[in-house]
Design a protein around this motif. Structure first.
Motif, PDB file in Angstrom:
ATOM      1  N   PRO A  83      85.075  36.163   9.377  1.00 60.16           N
ATOM      2  CA  PRO A  83      84.516  36.890  10.522  1.00 60.16           C
ATOM      3  C   PRO A  83      82.999  36.998  10.443  1.00 60.16           C
ATOM      4  O   PRO A  83      82.434  37.099   9.357  1.00 60.16           O
ATOM      5  N   THR A 111      85.310  37.930  21.073  1.00 62.15           N
ATOM      6  CA  THR A 111      86.014  38.616  19.976  1.00 62.15           C
ATOM      7  C   THR A 111      87.287  39.323  20.421  1.00 62.15           C
ATOM      8  O   THR A 111      87.922  40.006  19.622  1.00 62.15           O
ATOM      9  N   PHE A 131     100.760  44.672  17.190  1.00 60.90           N
ATOM     10  CA  PHE A 131     101.333  43.431  17.698  1.00 60.90           C
ATOM     11  C   PHE A 131     100.206  42.685  18.394  1.00 60.90           C
ATOM     12  O   PHE A 131      99.977  42.854  19.578  1.00 60.90           O
ATOM     13  N   GLY A 289      93.002  42.198  30.446  1.00 62.79           N
ATOM     14  CA  GLY A 289      94.082  42.250  29.465  1.00 62.79           C
ATOM     15  C   GLY A 289      95.100  41.139  29.680  1.00 62.79           C
ATOM     16  O   GLY A 289      96.138  41.127  29.058  1.00 62.79           O
ATOM     17  N   VAL A 291      95.555  36.717  30.553  1.00 62.93           N
ATOM     18  CA  VAL A 291      94.784  35.489  30.355  1.00 62.93           C
ATOM     19  C   VAL A 291      94.254  34.849  31.643  1.00 62.93           C
ATOM     20  O   VAL A 291      93.218  34.200  31.612  1.00 62.93           O
TER      21      VAL A 291
HETATM   22  C1  LIG Z   1     102.046  39.647  22.009  1.00 63.98           C
HETATM   23  C2  LIG Z   1     101.149  39.419  23.189  1.00 63.98           C
HETATM   24  C3  LIG Z   1     101.689  39.000  24.393  1.00 63.98           C
HETATM   25  C4  LIG Z   1     100.882  38.769  25.490  1.00 63.98           C
HETATM   26  N1  LIG Z   1     101.449  38.340  26.651  1.00 63.98           N
HETATM   27  C5  LIG Z   1     100.651  38.053  27.698  1.00 63.98           C
HETATM   28  C6  LIG Z   1     101.196  37.536  28.919  1.00 63.98           C
HETATM   29  O1  LIG Z   1     102.431  37.364  29.051  1.00 63.98           O
HETATM   30  N2  LIG Z   1     100.378  37.210  29.935  1.00 63.98           N
HETATM   31  C7  LIG Z   1      99.018  37.377  29.813  1.00 63.98           C
HETATM   32  O2  LIG Z   1      98.301  37.057  30.749  1.00 63.98           O
HETATM   33  N3  LIG Z   1      98.454  37.877  28.687  1.00 63.98           N
HETATM   34  C8  LIG Z   1      99.237  38.226  27.624  1.00 63.98           C
HETATM   35  N4  LIG Z   1      98.665  38.730  26.473  1.00 63.98           N
HETATM   36  C9  LIG Z   1      97.205  38.956  26.437  1.00 63.98           C
HETATM   37  C10 LIG Z   1      96.441  37.682  26.039  1.00 63.98           C
HETATM   38  O3  LIG Z   1      96.930  37.166  24.851  1.00 63.98           O
HETATM   39  C11 LIG Z   1      94.962  38.021  25.880  1.00 63.98           C
HETATM   40  O4  LIG Z   1      94.489  38.421  27.145  1.00 63.98           O
HETATM   41  C12 LIG Z   1      94.100  36.861  25.395  1.00 63.98           C
HETATM   42  O5  LIG Z   1      94.541  36.362  24.162  1.00 63.98           O
HETATM   43  C13 LIG Z   1      92.651  37.301  25.236  1.00 63.98           C
HETATM   44  O6  LIG Z   1      91.841  36.220  24.821  1.00 63.98           O
HETATM   45  P1  LIG Z   1      90.504  36.480  24.013  1.00 63.98           P
HETATM   46  O7  LIG Z   1      89.975  35.158  23.649  1.00 63.98           O
HETATM   47  O8  LIG Z   1      89.662  37.410  24.761  1.00 63.98           O
HETATM   48  O9  LIG Z   1      90.972  37.247  22.710  1.00 63.98           O
HETATM   49  P2  LIG Z   1      91.824  36.683  21.498  1.00 63.98           P
HETATM   50  O10 LIG Z   1      92.751  35.645  21.931  1.00 63.98           O
HETATM   51  O11 LIG Z   1      92.378  37.871  20.815  1.00 63.98           O
HETATM   52  O12 LIG Z   1      90.733  36.009  20.576  1.00 63.98           O
HETATM   53  C14 LIG Z   1      89.763  36.732  19.883  1.00 63.98           C
HETATM   54  C15 LIG Z   1      89.637  36.170  18.509  1.00 63.98           C
HETATM   55  O13 LIG Z   1      88.422  36.595  17.954  1.00 63.98           O
HETATM   56  C16 LIG Z   1      88.608  36.891  16.605  1.00 63.98           C
HETATM   57  N5  LIG Z   1      87.520  37.781  16.161  1.00 63.98           N
HETATM   58  C17 LIG Z   1      87.351  39.089  16.416  1.00 63.98           C
HETATM   59  N6  LIG Z   1      86.217  39.534  15.834  1.00 63.98           N
HETATM   60  C18 LIG Z   1      85.665  38.481  15.193  1.00 63.98           C
HETATM   61  C19 LIG Z   1      84.502  38.302  14.401  1.00 63.98           C
HETATM   62  N7  LIG Z   1      83.664  39.305  14.154  1.00 63.98           N
HETATM   63  N8  LIG Z   1      84.246  37.092  13.895  1.00 63.98           N
HETATM   64  C20 LIG Z   1      85.072  36.045  14.129  1.00 63.98           C
HETATM   65  N9  LIG Z   1      86.204  36.167  14.881  1.00 63.98           N
HETATM   66  C21 LIG Z   1      86.478  37.378  15.402  1.00 63.98           C
HETATM   67  C22 LIG Z   1      89.948  37.508  16.565  1.00 63.98           C
HETATM   68  O14 LIG Z   1      90.515  37.447  15.275  1.00 63.98           O
HETATM   69  C23 LIG Z   1      90.711  36.641  17.553  1.00 63.98           C
HETATM   70  O15 LIG Z   1      91.305  35.539  16.914  1.00 63.98           O
HETATM   71  C24 LIG Z   1      99.479  38.983  25.379  1.00 63.98           C
HETATM   72  C25 LIG Z   1      98.932  39.421  24.162  1.00 63.98           C
HETATM   73  C26 LIG Z   1      99.747  39.644  23.069  1.00 63.98           C
HETATM   74  C27 LIG Z   1      99.142  40.123  21.778  1.00 63.98           C
END
Ligand SMILES: Cc1cc2nc3c(=O)[nH]c(=O)nc-3n(C[C@H](O)[C@H](O)[C@H](O)COP(=O)(O)OP(=O)(O)OC[C@H]3O[C@@H](n4cnc5c(N)ncnc54)[C@H](O)[C@@H]3O)c2cc1C
Ligand code: SRM
Ligand code: SF4
Ligand code: FES
Lengths: 816, 113
Positions: A83, A111, A131, A289, A291
């Motif tokens: 991280p 993040t 989760f 919240g 995708v």
């Molecule tokens: C179990 C589950 C089911 C879901 N079902 C749905 C659904 O059916 N439909 C839907 O639309 N959405 C769903 N979602 C929501 C969807 O997954 C999220 O909206 C999406 O993943 C967000 O994308 P993101 O890139 O913003 O965050 P993330 O995918 O969480 O990516 C962020 C990443 O950044 C990393 N990170 C954080 N801080 C740091 C740092 N300082 N340095 C390096 N890396 C870092 C984290 O570890 C993570 O891997 C669900 C989520 C979960 C958990």
């Protein structure tokens, strides 16, 4: 030439990598040197499918979006499990936990968010988890393997999917929710209650209006205590009460933050060289919240990074659905009327468990909540997005698209030609109209499964299926093939049409069937050939010549292929009975041929595993000499007849269940069927032979025999339906033969009895077998006739030399 | 590229719409020799690009074989998996000399490729 720009990405998640992916597609993006930091020790994966991994429908491998090869091939330096801990804006430098420092020209923060934790004691105990990522799922799966009870805190989408997954994994699950109804932010009270009722029936215990006060435990979590004094015991506590944008780094770097990292329409933060996308951002006061909007953010952000100064992010109306098999929920926009100006229209059918509500404002649709029947969800969503005037449809709208469009004033069907290519169709996988239409045209796709396979559109939650089907018709025109379940891609005919034609047109060979239906591939494919071979065998017993080349390897060589290319051999043990002589023979064969594993199967017989192919005929020959014949453990045919000890020994037995089982097996062995068939006979309702999850089960009672049908203990467990009670063994035999034949003649190839009965209905089966004694006798007669050609031990034939080429090595080369 | 040509006998050694497998002790990859319904002969390394399934045990339709383990469909002439799957197994040259099949085996050293 300028030196390449350094782009550093913090967060290897869905939004960040999507942005990189979009960037790589743009000319202006290729000259970037990209470095990615990810806190998780994994490549980029589809987080929304974690629910499916938990429920056992997918593996972690299945949900990888970009493999390590993708990073390598695109020259991206990926720092997994490292991280970023600081952003130095003055020197344009990020520092990671490992001490690595990387300078940037442009920085992208992605993040994501962090799970919210309630301010209660006990959070630090082992056995408590959130989760959010693969590590959490691993913890839950570990608990499901070794422990019994789980409590999920939070009755939103995430909590419900966690509860369902753990239930699927065999835990007993309770769910504590602060509010009186579930998913209160997406569903109104009525739909929330229906949802609770359905999940309650599936065995999840609900504690609504439950405020968790404490997680109790000394060594590890032992349960949760609620404010009203209730105590819910648990070995695993899953927190799913919500998420909060992960803004720690941005705040420390003095970027403007509010609830999330504040971005403008161009996805820039308060520092013009720093961008942010995903759940960590706040755009015009809104945080995210789901995708679907992240794909649009990624696109706008990538365009900006590539130097396009016009790209903007505009949020669209969103919809939610729940990924729980068999529970259909849809919600978009307003849940209820906001004031007198708004109108709510509801439709409710408690008997069928269907509920629909739409919310109208100024003649426009502003919200929809659907439960039980969500087929029209995407249509409503589209009406909302396009701000279509629907006043003329008011009375019909709630009944759905088909009904509304049949009437006057219907909105014109969607104009797919006018729809911009960039319009997003599949929210889960971020697939646009352009991607779909392009794939259909370039690759000549004509069916929904093909479009799914090539574009992933509608392959995750399935909500957008209708739109994808429409696009298929739009792009492929007359070539588009309806979602009708054709036998395979070689034909437009379905199973029933082909089965009927075989009889009606007297088709005797595969060649004749393929000609009659103008097959697209002259020799057919691996899907239709085994099916046609079976249909012909069933239609013309004793006449049709079985085509071994159209059989799957197991049925061709009469043994089950194993993952290392060796085979397993399972001799029949009638009704689960064996003798010392048979056991001796099995033991000697195992020793003589160095067979590595001897195992008792779940079907009451013995499996010899790891036999070399060339040894098979000799192994069979030795087993034959002791009277052992093929158990057809490889066949779409009769597998096993499980029995219990019954009245001969058991103090509760009411009839000779073992003897009856042996008679049934002697009657049915050797038959070919659409899929495998398993029978069982239990001597009393204690049901030690598990008859109530078999294709046909018999439970003996004082008064006779209960015949049960359509059970399945496999992927989707289904308990049998009661067909009839009879009073003699002869009747059991006749019913069984007739049932076998009805299934043989009418089910689709690869359809087990459970889905077959679910499709045709138990009433139909009863009409044919119970209400029609003559029909039953005729079916039974046809079964016995067919059996007269089938009951030859295939092992004996091959031990004597049949199909020798199949087993011998090519001599000239064996030593090469 | 140079090959060592192996004679594996007459066409009749291989069933139509079928295959035989050639094994090379411990060092080499096994080779599958296919005969299609139209009596064409193809040889490929007998390892499915997916997870090394024995292609020689698959169902042969036209110029393709479907792997017995997870049903990938492989084009026999090129050794290439058909879409949507991606991958290939090595295809080897064959020739028929006075009614007998000869398979061109890559010389040792190249075989690992
Ligand atoms: C179990 C589950 C089911 C879901 N079902 C749905 C659904 O059916 N439909 C839907 O639309 N959405 C769903 N979602 C929501 C969807 O997954 C999220 O909206 C999406 O993943 C967000 O994308 P993101 O890139 O913003 O965050 P993330 O995918 O969480 O990516 C962020 C990443 O950044 C990393 N990170 C954080 N801080 C740091 C740092 N300082 N340095 C390096 N890396 C870092 C984290 O570890 C993570 O891997 C669900 C989520 C979960 C958990
Ligand atoms: C050997 C055995 C496991 C064991 O060691 O106990 C077994 C092993 C296999 N089972 Fe099974 N099943 C075995 C009992 C069962 C049972 C229990 C039972 O029969 O009482 C079930 C659940 C009951 C049921 O079928 O309803 C079972 C449900 C399945 C399924 C899921 C079927 C479904 O309709 O959902 C499959 C997959 C399939 O058939 O498509 C499967 C498929 C398989 C296959 C054929 C997988 C494969 O394709 O390679 C395995 C091959 C075994 C081999 O090579 O010998 N096996 N399998 C059992 C053999 C019983 C026998 O004596 O013939
Ligand atoms: S079901 Fe149980 S009680 Fe009944 S005969 Fe079998 S073993 Fe005995
Ligand atoms: S190994 Fe061939 S398809 Fe999986």
């Amino acid at each position: 030439m300028t030196t390449p720009r350094n782009l550093v990405v913090i967060g290897n998640g869905m939004a960040g990598m999507r942005t990189v992916d979009e960037l790589l597609k743009l000319d202006g993006g290729r000259d970037c040197r990209i470095t990615v930091f990810g806190a998780e020790p994994h490549v980029n994966y589809n987080r929304i499918m974690l629910s499916s991994v938990l429920a056992g429908d997918k593996s972690v491998d299945d949900i990888v979006i970009n493999s390590q090869e993708w990073y390598d091939a695109n020259g991206i330096c990926l720092n997994k499990g490292d991280p970023v801990i600081a952003i130095d804006r003055e020197n344009r430098l990020v520092t990671a936990a490992s001490g690595v420092q990387v300078p940037y020209d442009q920085l992208l923060i992605a993040t994501g968010s962090k799970p919210l934790a309630p301010p209660i004691p006990g959070l630090e105990l082992p056995g408590v988890c959130a989760f959010r990522d693969i590590a959490d799922v691993d913890k839950m799966l570990e608990a499901a393997r070794t422990r019994k009870r789980a409590v999920v805190i939070g009755g939103g989408l995430l909590g419900l999917e966690a509860a369902w997954g753990l239930k699927q994994r065999g835990m007993s699950v309770a769910l504590v929710h602060l509010m009186p109804t579930l998913m209160e932010r997406q569903l109104d009270v009525a739909a929330g209650q229906l949802l609770q009722r359905d999940l309650d029936r599936r065995g999840i215990a609900f504690f609504t209006d439950g405020q968790t006060e404490e997680i109790v435990g000394t060594e590890r979590a032992e349960g949760v205590r609620l404010a009203d004094g209730r105590f819910v015991p648990a070995d695993l506590v899953v927190l799913a009460i919500g998420i909060r944008p992960n803004i720690d780094l941005a705040r420390a770097a003095d970027l403007e933050v509010n609830r999330g990292i504040v971005v403008t329409d161009d996805m820039r933060t308060s520092d013009p060289d720093i961008f942010a996308v995903g759940e960590c951002v706040e755009h015009r006061g809104q945080v995210f919240g789901l995708v679907a909007p992240l794909w649009d953010q990624a696109k706008a952000c990538a365009a900006r990074l590539a130097g396009d100064e016009t790209a903007l992010f505009t949020p669209q109306a969103l919809s939610t659905s729940l990924k729980i098999t068999g529970v259909d929920v849809f919600s978009a926009g307003a849940l209820m009327a906001a004031d007198e100006g708004d109108d709510e229209i509801t439709l409710r059918d408690d008997g069928k468990g269907i509920y629909k509500k739409i919310v109208l404002r100024d003649g426009r649709l502003v919200g929809a909540v659907l439960y039980g029947d969500v087929a029209d969800g995407q249509w409503y969503l589209k009406l909302m997005r396009e701000r279509e005037d629907v006043s003329a449809l008011r009375e019909r709208l709630v009944f759905g698209r088909a009904f509304a469009e049949a009437g006057p004033g219907a909105p014109a069907a969607t104009d797919y030609a006018a729809m911009p290519d960039s319009e997003q169709i599949c929210g889960c996988n971020g697939v646009s109209k352009g991607n779909i239409v392009g794939a259909i045209r370039d690759k000549g796709l004509t069916t929904l499964p093909e479009v799914r396979a090539h574009t992933k559109a509608s392959a995750s939650c399935g909500q957008c299926t209708c739109v994808v089907e429409d696009l298929l018709v739009f792009a492929a025109g007359a070539d588009a093939r309806p979602a009708k379940k054709t036998l395979c891609d070689c034909t437009d005919a379905d199973h029933d049409e082909i089965r009927q034609a075989i009889l009606a047109q007297d088709l005797r060979t595969m060649e004749e069937v393929r000609t009659a239906f103008a097959w697209k591939k002259p020799e057919g494919c691996h899907k239709c050939r085994p099916a046609l071979n079976y249909y012909l065998l069933c239609a013309w017993p004793g006449e049709y010549h079985d085509d071994s080349r159209s059989r799957f390897v197991n049925e061709r060589v009469h043994a089950n292929i194993q993952k290392d290319g060796t085979y397993s051999v399972v001799p029949r043990m009638w009704g689960g009975l064996t003798t010392p002589a048979e056991l001796h023979a099995i033991a000697s064969v195992a020793e003589k041929f160095d067979i590595p594993t001897v195992k008792v199967t779940g079907g009451q017989r013995i499996d010899l595993l790891g036999v070399r192919k060339e040894d098979l005929p000799a192994v069979w020959g030795d087993l034959n000499s002791a009277g052992l014949v093929s158990g057809h453990a490889y066949a779409k045919g009769l597998r096993t007849v499980k029995t219990c000890v019954g009245s001969e020994w058991c103090r509760f037995g009411t009839q000779d269940s073992t003897g009856l089982g042996v008679k049934l097996e002697k009657m049915c062995w050797g038959s070919w069927t659409p899929h495998k068939v398993k029978l069982a006979v239990s001597g009393c309702p204690r049901n030690c032979a598990e008859a109530s999850i078999k294709d046909l089960g018999v439970i003996c009672v004082e008064a006779g025999y209960d015949i049960l049908v359509g059970g399945n203990g496999g992927v989707e467990v289904r308990v049998t339906d009661h067909l009839v009670r009879v009073s003699s063994e002869e009747e059991v035999l006749e019913y069984t033969g007739a049932y076998m034949q009805l299934y043989r003649e009418e089910a689709h190839y690869l359809e087990r009895t459970a889905p077959w009965i679910a499709r045709v209905g138990l009433d139909y089966v009863k009409r044919r077998l119970v209400d029609d004694p003559e029909g039953r006798a005729a079916l039974h007669g046809r079964f016995l006739h067919s059996q007269s050609f089938m009951q030859h031990d295939p092992w004996a034939e091959r031990a004597r030399g049949a199909d020798a080429h199949e087993f011998a090595r090519l001599p000239a080369l064996a030593e090469a | 590229m140079s090959y060592q040509w192996k004679n594996i006998g007459p066409l009749a050694n291989i069933p139509a719409q079928g295959a035989r497998r050639l094994c090379f002790g411990h060092q080499g990859h096994p080779v599958a020799v296919f005969r299609t319904g139209a009596d064409e002969i193809f040889a490929v390394v007998d390892e499915c690009p997916h997870r090394q399934g024995p292609l020689s045990e698959g169902i042969v339709s036209g110029r393709t074989v479907s792997c017995p383990l997870h049903n990938w469909v492989i084009d026999l002439a090129a050794g290439e998996a058909l879409a949507p799957d991606i991958g290939r197994t090595r295809a080897l040259p064959v020739r028929i000399v006075s009614g007998e099949i000869h398979v061109g085996l890559p010389l040792a050293g190249e075989r690992a490729a």
